[in-house]
Design a protein around this motif. Structure first.
Motif, mmCIF file in Angstrom:
data_model
loop_
_atom_site.group_PDB
_atom_site.id
_atom_site.type_symbol
_atom_site.label_atom_id
_atom_site.label_comp_id
_atom_site.label_asym_id
_atom_site.label_seq_id
_atom_site.Cartn_x
_atom_site.Cartn_y
_atom_site.Cartn_z
ATOM 1 N N ILE A 1 0.838 -1.201 0.000
ATOM 2 C CA ILE A 1 0.000 0.000 0.000
ATOM 3 C C ILE A 1 0.875 1.254 0.000
ATOM 4 C CG2 ILE A 1 -1.740 1.300 1.288
ATOM 5 C CD1 ILE A 1 -2.833 -1.432 2.259
ATOM 6 N N ALA A 2 1.956 1.245 0.790
ATOM 7 C CA ALA A 2 2.866 2.387 0.797
ATOM 8 C C ALA A 2 3.479 2.586 -0.582
ATOM 9 C CB ALA A 2 3.956 2.195 1.842
ATOM 10 N N ARG A 3 3.874 1.490 -1.220
ATOM 11 C CA ARG A 3 4.503 1.581 -2.533
ATOM 12 C C ARG A 3 3.515 2.088 -3.591
ATOM 13 N NH1 ARG A 3 9.098 -0.819 -4.859
ATOM 14 N NH2 ARG A 3 9.456 0.492 -6.702
ATOM 15 N N ALA A 4 2.261 1.697 -3.481
ATOM 16 C CA ALA A 4 1.251 2.154 -4.432
ATOM 17 C C ALA A 4 1.023 3.657 -4.334
ATOM 18 C CB ALA A 4 -0.063 1.412 -4.185
ATOM 19 N N ASN A 5 1.340 4.221 -3.187
ATOM 20 C CA ASN A 5 1.129 5.656 -2.962
ATOM 21 C C ASN A 5 2.446 6.417 -2.886
ATOM 22 O OD1 ASN A 5 -1.954 5.926 -2.381
ATOM 23 N ND2 ASN A 5 -1.295 4.107 -1.258
ATOM 24 N N GLU A 6 3.521 5.784 -3.323
ATOM 25 C CA GLU A 6 4.845 6.380 -3.196
ATOM 26 C C GLU A 6 4.909 7.711 -3.940
ATOM 27 O OE1 GLU A 6 9.245 4.444 -2.833
ATOM 28 O OE2 GLU A 6 7.997 3.810 -4.513
ATOM 29 N N ASP A 7 5.475 8.693 -3.289
ATOM 30 C CA ASP A 7 5.594 10.040 -3.847
ATOM 31 C C ASP A 7 6.752 10.720 -3.132
ATOM 32 O OD1 ASP A 7 5.091 12.252 -5.359
ATOM 33 O OD2 ASP A 7 3.334 12.903 -4.227
ATOM 34 N N THR A 8 7.245 11.769 -3.725
ATOM 35 C CA THR A 8 8.309 12.545 -3.088
ATOM 36 C C THR A 8 7.942 14.018 -3.114
ATOM 37 O OG1 THR A 8 9.494 12.679 -5.206
ATOM 38 C CG2 THR A 8 10.125 10.907 -3.691
ATOM 39 N N PRO A 9 8.360 14.759 -2.101
ATOM 40 C CA PRO A 9 8.059 16.198 -2.076
ATOM 41 C C PRO A 9 8.860 16.937 -3.140
ATOM 42 C CG PRO A 9 9.543 15.627 -0.292
ATOM 43 C CD PRO A 9 9.144 14.331 -0.938
ATOM 44 N N GLU A 10 8.362 18.080 -3.542
ATOM 45 C CA GLU A 10 9.071 18.874 -4.540
ATOM 46 C C GLU A 10 10.392 19.398 -3.994
ATOM 47 O OE1 GLU A 10 6.508 21.905 -5.983
ATOM 48 O OE2 GLU A 10 5.022 20.500 -6.798
ATOM 49 N N GLU A 11 10.447 19.620 -2.705
ATOM 50 C CA GLU A 11 11.676 20.090 -2.075
ATOM 51 C C GLU A 11 11.967 19.219 -0.854
ATOM 52 O OE1 GLU A 11 11.172 24.174 -1.137
ATOM 53 O OE2 GLU A 11 10.945 24.804 -3.223
#
Length: 204
Positions: free
Chosen positions: A48-58
């Motif tokens: 579930i974490a991997r399906a929602n993986e994202d990174t902040p712009e900064e």
């Protein structure tokens, strides 16, 4: 008849070391309930974490744990690939979620029982549900001529849905205990995020 919430699975790379996980083939299903082993819970949380993986712009997190959990803990709309799988225990026919369906959409089943009478449950296969005069007709794959079909009364489907929701809540409670042991600094946030990803609201 049985109805189970299932999560479409994959497995972390062999060098994944943030917590213990089980072994799963890509695109298989894991039943989510309160009886999972700690390794299976770890696999479900990873998926579930991997399906929602994202990174902040900064200020992208440099810690691997923070990087993995960032999207799960910050995204407004969460997803959990899978759905509800219904099995006719008398005939063996199975109505399973198709591609692009998610557990975050499981309440679409309420459209079948109490709303428009139908709902979309993915493609490849393309399952279809229709309510007709108090009976729900489930076609496992509308893209093939000889698809298995399951028919059941609307009241029975309501009962099965209530049981599947209990299974999801049991899983979140189990995952909350797992998180307290494996992710003590993130336990409350992870538990709340899992509840949101599974369209449960308050995890209590």
């Amino acid at each position: 008849m049985t109805m189970q919430p299932v999560l479409e699975m994959d497995a972390p790379d062999e060098d994944f070391a943030l917590w213990p996980t089980g072994s799963f083939e890509p695109y298989g299903f894991l039943v989510l309930d309160g009886t999972l082993t700690p390794e299976d819970v770890g696999s479900a949380v990873w998926r579930i974490a991997r399906a929602n993986e994202d990174t902040p712009e900064e200020d992208e997190p440099t810690d691997p744990l923070d990087a993995l959990l960032y999207g799960l803990l910050t995204a407004e709309d969460l997803i959990a690939h899978g759905g509800f799988r219904l099995t006719d225990t008398a005939t063996g026919a199975v109505f399973a979620p198709g591609c692009c369906n998610g557990l975050e959409e499981w309440r679409d089943w309420l459209e079948v029982t109490d709303g428009s009478g139908g709902a979309w449950f993915g493609h490849g296969p393309a399952p279809q549900a229709e309510r007709l005069d108090g009976v729900v007709r489930l076609t496992a794959d509308t893209e093939v001529d000889d698809s298995p079909v399951i028919e059941l009364p609307v009241e029975e489907l309501r009962r099965l849905l209530a049981g599947a929701e209990r299974d999801l809540r049991d899983f979140v409670r189990l995952a909350g205990g797992w998180a307290e042991r494996q992710l003590p600094g993130h336990a409350a946030a992870v538990t709340a995020a899992l509840a949101r990803a599974l369209a449960l609201g308050d995890p209590a």
